[in-house]
Design a protein around this motif. Structure first.
Motif, PDB file in Angstrom:
ATOM      1  N   MET A   1       4.177   7.364 -13.285  1.00  0.00           N
ATOM      2  CA  MET A   1       3.160   7.679 -13.414  1.00  0.00           C
ATOM      3  C   MET A   1       3.226   9.239 -14.301  1.00  0.00           C
ATOM      4  O   MET A   1       4.438   9.678 -14.613  1.00  0.00           O
ATOM      5  CB  MET A   1       2.934   7.898 -12.303  1.00  0.00           C
ATOM      6  N   ASN A   2       2.473   9.326 -14.666  1.00  0.00           N
ATOM      7  CA  ASN A   2       2.532  10.884 -15.427  1.00  0.00           C
ATOM      8  C   ASN A   2       2.216  12.210 -14.582  1.00  0.00           C
ATOM      9  O   ASN A   2       1.517  11.636 -13.689  1.00  0.00           O
ATOM     10  CB  ASN A   2       0.748  10.759 -16.153  1.00  0.00           C
ATOM     11  N   LEU A   3       2.469  13.378 -14.987  1.00  0.00           N
ATOM     12  CA  LEU A   3       2.997  14.394 -14.423  1.00  0.00           C
ATOM     13  C   LEU A   3       1.508  14.941 -14.217  1.00  0.00           C
ATOM     14  O   LEU A   3       1.133  15.106 -12.805  1.00  0.00           O
ATOM     15  CB  LEU A   3       4.594  15.228 -15.203  1.00  0.00           C
ATOM     16  N   ASP A   4       0.925  15.063 -15.263  1.00  0.00           N
ATOM     17  CA  ASP A   4       0.216  15.294 -14.782  1.00  0.00           C
ATOM     18  C   ASP A   4      -1.086  14.855 -14.010  1.00  0.00           C
ATOM     19  O   ASP A   4      -1.849  15.176 -12.856  1.00  0.00           O
ATOM     20  CB  ASP A   4      -1.334  14.755 -15.920  1.00  0.00           C
TER      21      ASP A   4
ATOM     22  N   LEU B   1      -0.323  13.154 -11.095  1.00  0.00           N
ATOM     23  CA  LEU B   1       0.550  13.616  -9.983  1.00  0.00           C
ATOM     24  C   LEU B   1      -0.224  14.873  -9.560  1.00  0.00           C
ATOM     25  O   LEU B   1      -0.248  15.276  -8.320  1.00  0.00           O
ATOM     26  CB  LEU B   1       1.808  13.504 -10.341  1.00  0.00           C
ATOM     27  N   ASN B   2       0.247  15.981 -10.344  1.00  0.00           N
ATOM     28  CA  ASN B   2      -0.680  17.196  -9.999  1.00  0.00           C
ATOM     29  C   ASN B   2      -1.642  17.373 -10.017  1.00  0.00           C
ATOM     30  O   ASN B   2      -2.643  18.342  -9.489  1.00  0.00           O
ATOM     31  CB  ASN B   2      -0.299  18.700 -11.517  1.00  0.00           C
TER      32      ASN B   2
ATOM     33  N   ALA C   1      -5.607  15.612  -2.349  1.00  0.00           N
ATOM     34  CA  ALA C   1      -4.865  14.908  -1.261  1.00  0.00           C
ATOM     35  C   ALA C   1      -4.837  16.013   0.128  1.00  0.00           C
ATOM     36  O   ALA C   1      -5.088  15.934   1.018  1.00  0.00           O
ATOM     37  CB  ALA C   1      -3.577  14.397  -1.440  1.00  0.00           C
ATOM     38  N   ALA C   2      -3.733  17.111  -0.129  1.00  0.00           N
ATOM     39  CA  ALA C   2      -4.153  18.329   0.698  1.00  0.00           C
ATOM     40  C   ALA C   2      -5.614  18.625   1.019  1.00  0.00           C
ATOM     41  O   ALA C   2      -5.861  18.621   2.457  1.00  0.00           O
ATOM     42  CB  ALA C   2      -3.980  18.681   0.069  1.00  0.00           C
ATOM     43  N   ILE C   3      -6.667  18.783   0.056  1.00  0.00           N
ATOM     44  CA  ILE C   3      -7.927  19.253   0.003  1.00  0.00           C
ATOM     45  C   ILE C   3      -8.670  18.134   1.424  1.00  0.00           C
ATOM     46  O   ILE C   3      -8.822  18.548   2.813  1.00  0.00           O
ATOM     47  CB  ILE C   3      -8.575  19.746  -0.363  1.00  0.00           C
ATOM     48  N   VAL C   4      -8.172  16.673   1.027  1.00  0.00           N
ATOM     49  CA  VAL C   4      -8.460  15.471   2.054  1.00  0.00           C
ATOM     50  C   VAL C   4      -8.452  15.644   3.583  1.00  0.00           C
ATOM     51  O   VAL C   4      -8.761  15.804   4.689  1.00  0.00           O
ATOM     52  CB  VAL C   4      -8.406  15.019   1.196  1.00  0.00           C
ATOM     53  N   GLY C   5      -6.768  15.912   3.305  1.00  0.00           N
ATOM     54  CA  GLY C   5      -5.856  16.022   4.730  1.00  0.00           C
ATOM     55  C   GLY C   5      -6.692  17.573   5.452  1.00  0.00           C
ATOM     56  O   GLY C   5      -6.624  17.282   6.822  1.00  0.00           O
TER      57      GLY C   5
END
Length: 105
Positions: free
Chosen positions: A1-4, A6-7, A13-17
């Motif tokens: 996976m590309n680092l961009d 993932l960033n 994902a944090a906002i959805v959580g």
């Protein structure tokens, strides 16, 4: 996976959580505020402890309920009389009224 990629995914994902947790807290607050029972992880209702004020409210509501049922009963009786008068033949009602006007022997 590309680092961009993932960033980009991690903050989303944090906002959805956080939105999920905030929604859960809000719905729990609404349930408590409006008197609905809370549920545990198995779906069973968890009732809060009752206090004297809540018990007094239940008594007052029960008394009001009994009064309203009594009043509803009298209204039903009166409605039955009105329905009988409206649906009976007019000469029968007139005869009953005249019979009531006559003095008793």
């Amino acid at each position: 996976m590309n680092l961009d990629v993932l960033n980009t995914i991690a903050p989303v994902a944090a906002i959805v959580g956080l939105a999920g947790v905030a929604g859960w807290v809000y719905t729990t607050w609404l349930r408590v505020k409006n008197g609905y029972p809370l549920e545990n992880s198995w779906g069973k209702a968890v009732y809060p402890r009752t206090n004297d004020e809540a018990m007094e409210r239940v008594k007052l509501i029960s008394q009001e309920n009994a009064q309203l049922r009594a009043e509803l009963g009298s209204v039903k009786d009166r409605l039955a009389v009105v329905e009988r008068i409206v649906t009976d033949e007019s000469h029968r009602v007139a005869a009953e009224i005249e019979a009531l006007r006559r003095p008793a022997n």
